[in-house]
Motif scaffolding. Structure first.
Motif, PDB file in Angstrom:
ATOM      1  N   ASP A 121       0.861  -1.251  -0.157  1.00 19.39           N
ATOM      2  CA  ASP A 121       0.104  -0.020   0.096  1.00 19.39           C
ATOM      3  C   ASP A 121       0.922   1.079  -0.007  1.00 19.39           C
ATOM      4  O   ASP A 121       1.756   1.483   0.725  1.00 19.39           O
ATOM      5  N   ASN A 169      -3.119   1.318  -4.394  1.00 19.13           N
ATOM      6  CA  ASN A 169      -4.073   1.170  -3.023  1.00 19.13           C
ATOM      7  C   ASN A 169      -4.676  -0.297  -3.206  1.00 19.13           C
ATOM      8  O   ASN A 169      -5.463  -0.466  -4.162  1.00 19.13           O
ATOM      9  N   SER A 194      -7.601   1.612 -10.799  1.00 19.32           N
ATOM     10  CA  SER A 194      -7.597   2.668 -10.082  1.00 19.32           C
ATOM     11  C   SER A 194      -8.167   3.921 -11.102  1.00 19.32           C
ATOM     12  O   SER A 194      -7.981   3.484 -12.319  1.00 19.32           O
TER      13      SER A 194
END
Length: 539
Positions: free
Chosen positions: A456, A475, A487
């Motif tokens: 992350d 993420n 994303s």
């Protein structure tokens, strides 16, 4: 700045067959990119230096294009270059280009970055053991024997591990007998030069046996980690074990396009580039991140340079980088230490590697043939004409790859980030420096309920950005139900290629050893010496 030259030394006899070159060290710091400008040449500094100092040599390069940009291949040809292969996976291509034209191409509006198409080799361990013992203790060291005993269905068929290497030969331990169908399901070959069928060199077959050998030829004495998984043979080297980065990337492109069809969940890569650079400028790192974001585990060998650097793709922060431990031939963890040759340290980008270690000394696994290069040059390491003893981080990596196959057989819903977190969380800490999270514990990883995420907040390779000023950060919440990562900043359509076809490689004649002549950067810039191989025979 004066060019600096570096040599990797102390190799064994058969490693000199792999390639004879001196490493042109590209000590590239993490480059701070400005927004795309035609005034700034976008190329590795050492390539620009080469253009200034040796303008008439031919350089083998990889050109990454700006997403959605008009083709620049025509301009490269006009400047005297030759397109050698399409690299659609990273929206680029490989080419041979007069060095003096590198700054010109690097200023074209459609060019994002130019990298050296560096040799990719398997690195040799400088201090390898003798062939004194017959079998290895690594199955017990990492707890795989307990997995087999308590969860016998864990090694079920169906899931596949892709071995990107020198090829995989048909072998009884891979299920190849007169009565059985081989678990060597698919062979895809990508070396530029003509090669013999199977694995003339011997390295890839050894690696595959550590992942999936079932012990048929030894009566069960010598087995791999996951003896019921399928093996996908992605051959990228010639018969001497030589490849370049673009050879390797063509193999990875095939995996990217065919992973779902063949249920490829894990890729093992026991090879390293010979050029140290940032993962933001390495096309190989970018390609592996694409596989990772598609839900495919990527396991890479750390290399065998000790404290002398972490080379792509081992430097990539997303992949699982595996160092080598010496288990002293026992299953007792108390005597385990990190092997002195195992690469360790901080990458150019500030990431600590390796992520964890696995046994990497004196590993006995499959031999492709008594006539294999490694067998001919280290005959004392041959056992019963069907097995071979080897050491290095390249034999440590497939132990982890096989363990991941067992884990995914139990929990197929895990994504690569969760698997990496699980393995690191359950690894046994070691006092030795360079062990990362510690020694792999396959049993603990499978019985654990750890649900963490390892990466992350880490920035993706800059070669995957839409524009130089649009960074993409990982993420873990962006994983989708189909097992891929997405994303709002991630435009996967920029990286998915059209239907892959070898016809996209261009019209360069078949590559042979004659291409490594004084007319090219490969022999002009690099002189005679031996490169390390990630797995090596005893001297």
């Amino acid at each position: 700045m004066k060019r600096r030259w570096f040599v990797l030394s102390n190799m064994g006899p058969w490693q000199r067959r792999i390639t004879t070159i001196v490493l042109l060290a590209l000590l590239v710091p993490l480059i701070s990119f400005a927004p795309v400008s035609h005034l700034i040449p976008r190329a590795q500094p050492a390539l620009l230096e080469l253009a200034a100092e040796q303008p008439d040599v031919l350089a083998q390069v990889i050109v990454r294009k700006v997403a959605q940009a008009k083709p620049v291949e025509t301009e490269v040809v006009r400047l005297g270059g030759q397109i050698t292969r399409s690299l659609e996976m990273i929206n680029g291509f490989a080419a041979i280009l007069p060095a003096k034209q590198i700054p010109v191409v690097a200023r074209l509006d459609g060019v994002a970055w130019i990298s050296l198409d560096a040799p990719v080799v398997s690195s040799a361990c400088p201090k390898c053991p003798d062939a004194g013992t017959i079998t290895s203790a690594y199955i017990q060291t990492v707890g795989v024997d307990r997995v087999w005993q308590e969860m016998p269905n864990m090694a079920r068929r169906g899931l596949a591990v892709a071995v990107i290497d020198s090829g995989v030969a048909n072998h009884p331990d891979l299920g190849f007998t007169a009565q059985r169908n081989s678990r060597l399901r698919v062979t895809a070959e990508f070396p530029r030069s003509p090669t013999t069928a199977g694995d003339r060199f011997g390295h890839g077959t050894h690696v595959a046996g550590i992942v999936a050998g079932n012990g048929t030829a030894s009566g069960g004495r010598i087995t791999g980690v996951a003896p019921m998984v399928n093996v996908i043979n992605v051959k990228v080297t010639d018969d001497s074990g030589m490849a370049t980065m673009s050879d390797l990337m063509n193999g990875l492109q095939w995996v990217y396009e065919n992973a779902q069809r063949h249920n490829i969940r894990v890729v093992n890569l026991s090879m390293n580039s010979v050029v140290e650079e940032s993962y933001h400028t390495s096309p190989l790192s970018a390609a592996l991140e694409l596989l990772w974001m598609r839900g495919i585990m990527v396991v890479v060998a750390a290399g065998n340079t000790g404290n002398s650097g972490i080379y792509p793709p081992a430097n990539d922060p997303f992949v699982i980088t595996v160092g080598a431990a010496d288990d002293r031939g026992t299953s007792n963890p108390a005597d385990d230490v990190v092997a002195d040759f195992s690469s360790r340290g901080t990458t150019i980008d500030g990431f600590s590697k390796p992520d964890l270690v696995a046994p990497g000394r004196g590993i006995v696994s499959l031999l492709s043939s008594p006539d294999a290069v490694i067998a001919q040059e280290s005959p004392t390491n041959v056992q019963d004409n069907v097995y071979f003893r080897m050491s290095g981080t390249s034999v440590a990596a497939p132990i982890v790859a096989g363990s991941i196959a067992l884990l995914l057989a139990d929990e197929p819903q895990l994504n690569p980030d969760q698997v990496k977190a699980r393995l690191m969380k359950t690894a046994r800490p070691m006092a030795s420096a360079g062990a990362g999270a510690g020694m792999l514990d396959a049993y603990a990883s499978i019985t654990s309920e750890e649900k963490g995420n390892a990466n992350d907040g880490i920035m993706l390779s800059q070669l995957l950005w839409d524009a130089a000023d649009s960074p993409i950060y990982y993420n873990s919440r962006a994983w989708t139900s189909d097992g891929s990562w997405t994303s709002r900043n991630w435009t996967s359509r920029s990286w998915t290629s059209r239907s892959w076809t070898s016809g996209a490689w261009g019209q360069l004649e078949t590559w042979t050893s004659r291409a490594w002549t004084s007319q090219s950067i490969i022999s002009r810039a690099w002189t005679s010496m031996s490169i390390q191989s990630v797995g090596a025979a005893s001297e």
